[in-house]
Design a protein around this motif. Structure first.
Motif, short mmCIF file in Angstrom:
data_model
loop_
_atom_site.label_atom_id
_atom_site.label_comp_id
_atom_site.label_asym_id
_atom_site.label_seq_id
_atom_site.Cartn_x
_atom_site.Cartn_y
_atom_site.Cartn_z
N THR A 263 0.85 -1.19 0.00
CA THR A 263 0.00 0.00 0.00
C THR A 263 0.88 1.24 0.00
OG1 THR A 263 -1.69 -1.17 1.27
CG2 THR A 263 -1.82 1.23 1.23
N PRO A 264 0.64 2.20 -0.90
CA PRO A 264 1.47 3.42 -0.90
C PRO A 264 1.39 4.14 0.43
CG PRO A 264 0.15 3.27 -2.89
CD PRO A 264 -0.36 2.21 -1.97
N PRO A 265 2.50 4.69 0.92
CA PRO A 265 2.46 5.43 2.19
C PRO A 265 1.74 6.75 2.04
CG PRO A 265 4.63 5.62 1.19
CD PRO A 265 3.85 4.64 0.35
N SER A 266 1.20 7.26 3.14
CA SER A 266 0.50 8.54 3.14
C SER A 266 1.46 9.67 3.45
CB SER A 266 -0.63 8.52 4.18
OG SER A 266 -1.58 7.52 3.90
N LEU A 267 1.11 10.85 2.98
CA LEU A 267 1.92 12.03 3.25
C LEU A 267 1.88 12.39 4.73
CD1 LEU A 267 1.06 14.41 0.28
CD2 LEU A 267 3.28 13.41 0.79
N ASP A 274 8.66 12.02 4.23
CA ASP A 274 7.93 11.52 3.06
C ASP A 274 8.88 10.92 2.03
OD1 ASP A 274 5.49 12.23 4.10
OD2 ASP A 274 5.47 14.20 3.13
N ASP A 275 10.03 11.57 1.82
CA ASP A 275 11.02 11.04 0.88
C ASP A 275 11.54 9.69 1.35
OD1 ASP A 275 10.71 13.21 -0.73
OD2 ASP A 275 12.51 14.27 -0.02
N ALA A 276 11.75 9.58 2.67
CA ALA A 276 12.25 8.32 3.23
C ALA A 276 11.21 7.21 3.08
CB ALA A 276 12.62 8.50 4.70
N ASN A 277 9.92 7.55 3.31
CA ASN A 277 8.86 6.56 3.17
C ASN A 277 8.74 6.10 1.71
OD1 ASN A 277 8.24 6.71 5.88
ND2 ASN A 277 6.57 8.17 5.61
N LEU A 278 8.86 7.05 0.79
CA LEU A 278 8.78 6.71 -0.63
C LEU A 278 9.94 5.81 -1.04
CD1 LEU A 278 7.62 6.98 -3.45
CD2 LEU A 278 8.82 9.16 -3.67
N LEU A 279 11.13 6.13 -0.55
CA LEU A 279 12.30 5.31 -0.88
C LEU A 279 12.15 3.91 -0.31
CD1 LEU A 279 15.11 5.26 -2.18
CD2 LEU A 279 16.06 6.00 0.03
#
Length: 389
Positions: A263-267, A274-279
């Motif tokens: 599941t994509p992480p939320s902002l 957020d950059d760390a979660n996306l990575l």
């Protein structure tokens, strides 16, 4: 080609950047997405008429799309089928379609080999620069081809395994607005199990379980961080057939499916976090992504929302005429696909024709874009005297 097609294909092409950013908004719909979504489109008219139910229904030439393990229980020694599906016709798109071809051959009473091909055309696209000037046109297309083997493990139980090659060419190696795109390639496999509990009249319970599209990530650029997950999926299904007499029987089926995609992480409104979660989302290994998909939605309730359900029924008369109906459900926060379907089939000698129709729903901007979807399947049971399998 209408402007809508350009927007649709651009969204598919840039799903990793645009689609992900939208999914992160905590106040928006958080849909689990993947690359090559054409692998999730129902590829045959019989299942399409039953709300996309196919895991535990009786075997046919399309079994490799739903549950390869069904094939050893087929009554015909060999069978071929071809399906054509115009896609998003309700939006006025006339050159977007899915075509498939599948077949199997039983080596003996206990084992079979099979193969299938899916081809998805996104129509003709006119690429432009930032100023809106025409560059060149291209026809994005995707396809997959697989080979499978299935075998009985006992009187009522069977298993299947398949290997699949996937190719997704959305930009033809072109540079679009400064970004160079290439065709994406991936390799995947399916594992399946099927239990046939019907008696000699055809009455009784079947059940099945499948793990499909278990494979590598796919990339459209040379950036190692820009790899997408393919739609790995867990499917569970059951079907019950009641035989009224020598000519009439009725089958009820139900399938449940869940994407094995994170599941994509939320902002969080913290750019660093957020950059760390996306990575972290992008860097999950394939195997880790399968397991983490069961516990990354934030709560047990949200995890349940990521399951899709299909219900369907099929009435057959004299093994020559079939009438079908079904319903597909997806939670409104996870895609919101909800629709009823109807279908019919006619079989004579070695030839069969199946048809399905997705009933229109919604109005205006809320109209289901899949409304009026049609599917047509031709079936050839090469060594059978006639009727359904």
């Amino acid at each position: 080609m209408k402007q809508l097609t350009l927007k649709l294909s651009s969204a598919l092409l840039l799903a990793l950047s645009v689609g992900f950013a939208e999914a992160q908004n905590p106040n928006s719909i958080n849909v689990v997405t993947s690359a090559v979504p054409f692998l999730r489109i129902s590829p045959d008219a019989r299942a399409g008429g039953m709300g996309d139910v196919g895991i535990a229904t009786s075997p046919d030439a399309n079994s490799s799309f739903w549950n390869l393990a069904k094939t050893p229980f087929a009554t015909s020694r060999s069978s071929l089928t071809a399906t054509y599906t115009p896609w998003l016709k309700d939006l006025g798109l006339n050159d977007v379609y899915l075509a498939s071809l599948a077949g199997y051959y039983k080596l003996d009473d206990d084992q079979a080999i099979s193969s299938s091909i899916r081809y998805f055309s996104l129509g003709n696209i006119q690429f432009t620069d930032f100023a809106g000037n025409d560059l060149q046109s291209f026809r994005p297309r995707e396809f997959s081809i697989d080979f499978g083997y299935s075998r009985r493990l006992g009187e009522k139980l069977s298993a299947g395994v398949a290997l699949r090659y996937i190719n997704s060419n959305l930009a033809g190696g072109q540079a679009v607005n400064g970004v160079s795109y290439k065709a994406g390639n991936a390799v995947a496999g399916d594992l399946s199990l099927f239990h046939s509990g019907v008696d000699e009249t055809g009455a009784g319970w079947n059940w099945g379980a499948t793990l499909s599209n278990l494979g590598t990530k796919i990339s459209y650029t040379s950036d190692a961080q820009q790899k997408d997950y393919i739609p790995a999926n867990l499917g569970l299904g059951a079907a019950y057939t009641s035989v009224f007499d020598e000519t009439s029987k009725l089958t009820f089926g139900a399938d449940v499916n869940k994407l094995l995609v994170p599941t994509p992480p939320s902002l969080t409104n913290d750019p660093t976090r957020d950059d760390a979660n996306l990575l972290a989302y992008r860097n999950k290994t394939v195997i880790n992504s399968w397991f983490s998909s069961f516990g990354d939605a934030g709560s047990f309730g949200n995890e349940l929302k990521e399951f899709q359900a299909s219900l369907g029924a099929e009435y057959t008369y004299n093994d020559q005429f079939a009438f079908r109906a079904g319903y597909f459900y997806e939670d409104k926060l996870k895609g919101n696909r909800k629709y009823f379907t109807l279908g019919a089939g006619i079989y004579y000698n070695v030839f069969g024709l199946n048809f399905s129709y997705l009933i229109p729903s919604g109005n205006g901007v809320n109209r289901n874009p899949l409304s009026n979807t049609l599917r047509f399947s031709l079936v050839f049971d090469l060594d059978k005297e006639g009727g359904m399998q």
